[in-house]
Design a protein around this motif. Structure first.
Motif, PDB file in Angstrom:
ATOM      1  N   THR A  17      36.387  13.830  16.847  1.00 17.02           N
ATOM      2  CA  THR A  17      35.972  14.929  15.831  1.00 17.02           C
ATOM      3  C   THR A  17      34.639  15.169  15.581  1.00 17.02           C
ATOM      4  N   GLY A  18      33.649  14.220  16.090  1.00 21.79           N
ATOM      5  CA  GLY A  18      32.276  14.251  15.680  1.00 21.79           C
ATOM      6  C   GLY A  18      31.894  13.979  14.606  1.00 21.79           C
ATOM      7  N   PRO A  19      30.712  12.987  14.398  1.00 23.19           N
ATOM      8  CA  PRO A  19      30.342  12.557  12.849  1.00 23.19           C
ATOM      9  C   PRO A  19      30.484  13.639  11.844  1.00 23.19           C
ATOM     10  N   GLY A  20      31.271  13.505  11.029  1.00 20.87           N
ATOM     11  CA  GLY A  20      31.287  14.323   9.889  1.00 20.87           C
ATOM     12  C   GLY A  20      32.126  15.605   9.869  1.00 20.87           C
ATOM     13  N   ALA A  21      32.592  15.654  10.856  1.00 19.43           N
ATOM     14  CA  ALA A  21      33.451  16.885  11.509  1.00 19.43           C
ATOM     15  C   ALA A  21      34.818  16.748  10.702  1.00 19.43           C
ATOM     16  N   ALA A  22      35.403  17.871  10.380  1.00 22.04           N
ATOM     17  CA  ALA A  22      36.553  17.971   9.842  1.00 22.04           C
ATOM     18  C   ALA A  22      37.732  17.680  10.844  1.00 22.04           C
ATOM     19  N   SER A  23      39.060  17.133  10.447  1.00 19.37           N
ATOM     20  CA  SER A  23      39.799  16.631  11.283  1.00 19.37           C
ATOM     21  C   SER A  23      40.693  17.715  11.857  1.00 19.37           C
ATOM     22  N   PRO A  24      41.386  17.849  12.803  1.00 18.14           N
ATOM     23  CA  PRO A  24      42.392  19.136  13.132  1.00 18.14           C
ATOM     24  C   PRO A  24      43.320  19.116  12.051  1.00 18.14           C
ATOM     25  N   ASP A  25      43.924  20.374  11.769  1.00 15.02           N
ATOM     26  CA  ASP A  25      44.943  20.672  10.911  1.00 15.02           C
ATOM     27  C   ASP A  25      46.123  20.508  11.505  1.00 15.02           C
ATOM     28  N   ALA A  26      47.170  20.327  10.447  1.00 14.37           N
ATOM     29  CA  ALA A  26      48.698  20.393  11.163  1.00 14.37           C
ATOM     30  C   ALA A  26      49.118  21.369  12.243  1.00 14.37           C
ATOM     31  N   GLU A  27      48.316  22.385  11.875  1.00 10.73           N
ATOM     32  CA  GLU A  27      49.110  23.582  12.804  1.00 10.73           C
ATOM     33  C   GLU A  27      48.083  23.676  14.125  1.00 10.73           C
ATOM     34  N   SER A  28      47.214  22.750  14.475  1.00 10.47           N
ATOM     35  CA  SER A  28      46.302  22.810  15.512  1.00 10.47           C
ATOM     36  C   SER A  28      46.779  22.425  16.851  1.00 10.47           C
ATOM     37  N   VAL A  29      46.310  22.879  17.797  1.00 13.35           N
ATOM     38  CA  VAL A  29      46.670  22.629  19.161  1.00 13.35           C
ATOM     39  C   VAL A  29      46.716  21.057  19.426  1.00 13.35           C
ATOM     40  N   ASP A  30      45.577  20.475  18.795  1.00 14.11           N
ATOM     41  CA  ASP A  30      45.333  18.926  18.880  1.00 14.11           C
ATOM     42  C   ASP A  30      46.386  18.044  18.487  1.00 14.11           C
ATOM     43  N   VAL A  31      46.707  18.503  17.328  1.00 16.20           N
ATOM     44  CA  VAL A  31      48.099  17.649  16.391  1.00 16.20           C
ATOM     45  C   VAL A  31      49.059  17.781  17.390  1.00 16.20           C
ATOM     46  N   GLY A  32      49.498  19.086  17.639  1.00 16.92           N
ATOM     47  CA  GLY A  32      50.731  19.273  18.245  1.00 16.92           C
ATOM     48  C   GLY A  32      50.857  18.917  19.680  1.00 16.92           C
ATOM     49  N   PHE A  33      49.811  18.924  20.190  1.00 13.83           N
ATOM     50  CA  PHE A  33      49.816  18.177  21.753  1.00 13.83           C
ATOM     51  C   PHE A  33      49.818  16.699  21.616  1.00 13.83           C
ATOM     52  N   ALA A  34      49.165  15.936  20.740  1.00 11.79           N
ATOM     53  CA  ALA A  34      49.413  14.564  20.445  1.00 11.79           C
ATOM     54  C   ALA A  34      50.738  14.198  19.936  1.00 11.79           C
ATOM     55  N   GLN A  35      51.390  15.007  19.290  1.00  5.85           N
ATOM     56  CA  GLN A  35      52.589  14.812  18.664  1.00  5.85           C
ATOM     57  C   GLN A  35      53.661  15.059  19.779  1.00  5.85           C
ATOM     58  N   ASP A  36      53.807  16.082  20.397  1.00 11.22           N
ATOM     59  CA  ASP A  36      54.711  16.410  21.445  1.00 11.22           C
ATOM     60  C   ASP A  36      54.567  15.565  22.822  1.00 11.22           C
ATOM     61  N   MET A  37      53.342  15.487  23.255  1.00 10.56           N
ATOM     62  CA  MET A  37      53.053  14.536  24.371  1.00 10.56           C
ATOM     63  C   MET A  37      53.519  13.335  24.243  1.00 10.56           C
ATOM     64  N   SER A  38      53.159  12.776  22.903  1.00  8.31           N
ATOM     65  CA  SER A  38      53.742  11.150  22.746  1.00  8.31           C
ATOM     66  C   SER A  38      55.123  11.120  22.933  1.00  8.31           C
ATOM     67  N   VAL A  39      55.919  11.956  22.577  1.00  9.48           N
ATOM     68  CA  VAL A  39      57.276  12.108  22.762  1.00  9.48           C
ATOM     69  C   VAL A  39      57.994  12.499  24.125  1.00  9.48           C
ATOM     70  N   HIS A  40      57.217  13.176  24.693  1.00  9.94           N
ATOM     71  CA  HIS A  40      57.402  13.375  26.305  1.00  9.94           C
ATOM     72  C   HIS A  40      57.222  11.966  27.094  1.00  9.94           C
TER      73      HIS A  40
END
Length: 199
Positions: A17-40
């Protein structure tokens, strides 16, 4: 040991996320990718570990070991990101809502699917567990090849649209590795006189 894990996770947070940067939100590509690709990935690990323990073919044992080891490590990385982003390990309400309509092959933007492309069904997994060697090798190759091919749309979308460079890089690395593995599996199927399953 605990401090080493915390330091590693802290490094992932800064890197993702970079120093001090906001984390990706629940609807982001980043979160969805990490969740779904983990299942896959987890299903691929399950199939690979079954093949690794039962095949008599050294080349397939090595392929299965490589898939199991690599994808387990990648799941650990994605789950670490989700924990640091304060997001659930698995999404709710279906899969792939983080992708647009083009990636869904006709589904509208923001719509989820119950099963991701390439996933083996319960019947597929049962058949794999009940098939003896050497016929097991063909079942494994067919199911894993279809599994790899099914993940391509998610990997390409994550590579092209994720906010964080680490997620984009991971998607790129997985896509490259699985493309090579898919070619090897096609060759192994051809050697056995078998064909890939339709996606």
């Amino acid at each position: 040991m605990l401090l080493a894990v915390v330091a590693l996770l802290g490094g992932l947070l800064v890197g993702a996320t970079g120093p001090g940067a906001a984390s990706p939100d629940a609807e982001s590509v980043d979160v969805g990718f990490a969740q779904d690709m983990s299942v896959h990935h987890r299903q691929a690990v399950e199939m690979a570990s079954w093949e690794r323990d039962r095949t008599a073919d050294p080349a397939l044992r090595q392929l299965a070991f490589d898939i199991e080891t690599t994808q387990n490590q990648q799941v650990g990385r994605m789950q670490g990101w989700l924990g640091l982003w304060d997001q659930p390990a698995v999404g709710t309400g279906g899969h792939m809502a983080w992708m647009d309509d083009a990636a869904h092959d006709g589904h509208g933007a923001g719509m989820s699917v119950a099963t991701m492309p390439g996933m083996a069904s319960s019947a597929d997994l049962r058949r794999m567990r009940q098939t003896p060697e050497p016929a097991l090798d063909v079942v494994f190759l067919q199911l894993m090849l279809r599994h790899h091919e099914g993940g391509v749309s998610m990997l390409e979308y994550g590579r092209d649209h994720a906010e964080t460079v680490e997620v984009r890089n991971l998607a790129t690395q997985i896509l490259s590795a699985q493309t090579s593995e898919a070619e090897l599996m096609k060759q192994q199927l051809a050697r056995r006189g078998a064909r890939p399953l339709p996606l």
